[in-house]
Motif scaffolding. Sequence first.
Motif, PDB file in Angstrom:
ATOM      1  N   ASP A  57       0.852  -1.192   0.000  1.00  0.00           N
ATOM      2  CA  ASP A  57       0.000   0.000   0.000  1.00  0.00           C
ATOM      3  C   ASP A  57       0.890   1.245   0.000  1.00  0.00           C
ATOM      4  O   ASP A  57       1.613   1.488   0.967  1.00  0.00           O
ATOM      5  CB  ASP A  57      -0.890  -0.025   1.246  1.00  0.00           C
ATOM      6  CG  ASP A  57      -1.916   1.093   1.285  1.00  0.00           C
ATOM      7  OD1 ASP A  57      -2.047   1.835   0.288  1.00  0.00           O
ATOM      8  OD2 ASP A  57      -2.591   1.226   2.325  1.00  0.00           O
ATOM      9  N   SER A  93      -5.780   2.000  -5.213  1.00  0.00           N
ATOM     10  CA  SER A  93      -6.155   1.317  -3.985  1.00  0.00           C
ATOM     11  C   SER A  93      -7.591   0.812  -4.036  1.00  0.00           C
ATOM     12  O   SER A  93      -8.503   1.539  -4.419  1.00  0.00           O
ATOM     13  CB  SER A  93      -5.990   2.269  -2.806  1.00  0.00           C
ATOM     14  OG  SER A  93      -6.435   1.663  -1.632  1.00  0.00           O
ATOM     15  N   ARG A  94      -7.777  -0.421  -3.656  1.00  0.00           N
ATOM     16  CA  ARG A  94      -9.119  -1.015  -3.614  1.00  0.00           C
ATOM     17  C   ARG A  94      -9.865  -0.611  -2.350  1.00  0.00           C
ATOM     18  O   ARG A  94     -11.079  -0.570  -2.315  1.00  0.00           O
ATOM     19  CB  ARG A  94      -9.021  -2.544  -3.676  1.00  0.00           C
ATOM     20  CG  ARG A  94      -8.437  -3.057  -4.957  1.00  0.00           C
ATOM     21  CD  ARG A  94      -8.242  -4.565  -4.926  1.00  0.00           C
ATOM     22  NE  ARG A  94      -7.536  -5.077  -3.762  1.00  0.00           N
ATOM     23  CZ  ARG A  94      -6.224  -5.010  -3.578  1.00  0.00           C
ATOM     24  NH1 ARG A  94      -5.472  -4.429  -4.470  1.00  0.00           N
ATOM     25  NH2 ARG A  94      -5.656  -5.515  -2.497  1.00  0.00           N
ATOM     26  N   ASP A  95      -9.132  -0.318  -1.274  1.00  0.00           N
ATOM     27  CA  ASP A  95      -9.771  -0.018   0.008  1.00  0.00           C
ATOM     28  C   ASP A  95     -10.494   1.315   0.017  1.00  0.00           C
ATOM     29  O   ASP A  95     -11.479   1.483   0.711  1.00  0.00           O
ATOM     30  CB  ASP A  95      -8.724  -0.018   1.130  1.00  0.00           C
ATOM     31  CG  ASP A  95      -8.104  -1.386   1.298  1.00  0.00           C
ATOM     32  OD1 ASP A  95      -8.770  -2.390   0.966  1.00  0.00           O
ATOM     33  OD2 ASP A  95      -6.949  -1.453   1.748  1.00  0.00           O
ATOM     34  N   SER A  97     -11.248   3.495  -3.026  1.00  0.00           N
ATOM     35  CA  SER A  97     -11.159   3.833  -4.443  1.00  0.00           C
ATOM     36  C   SER A  97     -11.628   5.245  -4.759  1.00  0.00           C
ATOM     37  O   SER A  97     -11.138   5.854  -5.698  1.00  0.00           O
ATOM     38  CB  SER A  97     -11.932   2.823  -5.283  1.00  0.00           C
ATOM     39  OG  SER A  97     -13.283   2.788  -4.885  1.00  0.00           O
ATOM     40  N   SER A 100      -8.568   7.239  -4.169  1.00  0.00           N
ATOM     41  CA  SER A 100      -7.326   6.698  -4.716  1.00  0.00           C
ATOM     42  C   SER A 100      -6.726   7.599  -5.780  1.00  0.00           C
ATOM     43  O   SER A 100      -5.518   7.763  -5.856  1.00  0.00           O
ATOM     44  CB  SER A 100      -7.566   5.315  -5.315  1.00  0.00           C
ATOM     45  OG  SER A 100      -7.944   4.429  -4.296  1.00  0.00           O
ATOM     46  N   GLN A 107      -3.092   6.765  -4.670  1.00  0.00           N
ATOM     47  CA  GLN A 107      -2.873   5.696  -3.698  1.00  0.00           C
ATOM     48  C   GLN A 107      -2.836   4.391  -4.480  1.00  0.00           C
ATOM     49  O   GLN A 107      -3.744   4.099  -5.259  1.00  0.00           O
ATOM     50  CB  GLN A 107      -4.004   5.686  -2.674  1.00  0.00           C
ATOM     51  CG  GLN A 107      -3.710   4.900  -1.433  1.00  0.00           C
ATOM     52  CD  GLN A 107      -2.596   5.509  -0.605  1.00  0.00           C
ATOM     53  OE1 GLN A 107      -2.393   6.716  -0.595  1.00  0.00           O
ATOM     54  NE2 GLN A 107      -1.853   4.664   0.088  1.00  0.00           N
ATOM     55  N   ASP A 109      -1.999   0.047  -4.717  1.00  0.00           N
ATOM     56  CA  ASP A 109      -1.856  -1.259  -4.089  1.00  0.00           C
ATOM     57  C   ASP A 109      -1.028  -2.146  -5.003  1.00  0.00           C
ATOM     58  O   ASP A 109      -1.173  -2.089  -6.231  1.00  0.00           O
ATOM     59  CB  ASP A 109      -3.222  -1.932  -3.888  1.00  0.00           C
ATOM     60  CG  ASP A 109      -4.027  -1.321  -2.761  1.00  0.00           C
ATOM     61  OD1 ASP A 109      -3.462  -0.548  -1.968  1.00  0.00           O
ATOM     62  OD2 ASP A 109      -5.227  -1.623  -2.686  1.00  0.00           O
TER      63      ASP A 109
END
Length: 135
Positions: A57, A93-95, A97, A100, A107, A109
């Motif tokens: 991350d 980033s999936r967390d 989005s 991101s 951001q 991943d």
Amino acid sequence: MSDLRVDTISASDGTSPVTLTKQSAAKVWINFDGDAAGATVRDSFNVTSTDDDGTGDYGVNFTSSMSNNDYSATGMASLSAFANNDVGVIGPSRDNSAESLATGSIQLDTQKSSNTDAVARDVDAALVTINGDLA
């Protein structure tokens, strides 16, 4: 047909580099070691800093912001410990989005993806290029 032959292109003041704002050129690119402490930058353009926010991350902060968050980000990741059927994957980033792709940062991943699982991993090399318009 005419030839344009120059050694240097500079801004109207004669010394500054030409600003790439609307041209179709990469506005941000980075090569960093995500396996090292702090996501160590090897080389970059238009990047002020990186964040190591946990396993696989990362945050990349831009020197000059993008005009909106609709830019295109492409990249690749590699890890020397990957087996033959493993692939390094990098993306927004999936967390979180929605945040991101920000105008001043992205951001990311990274993960190891194989035919049996997908696991967040720090990577030896993360390479990312961003295209779009600068603010």
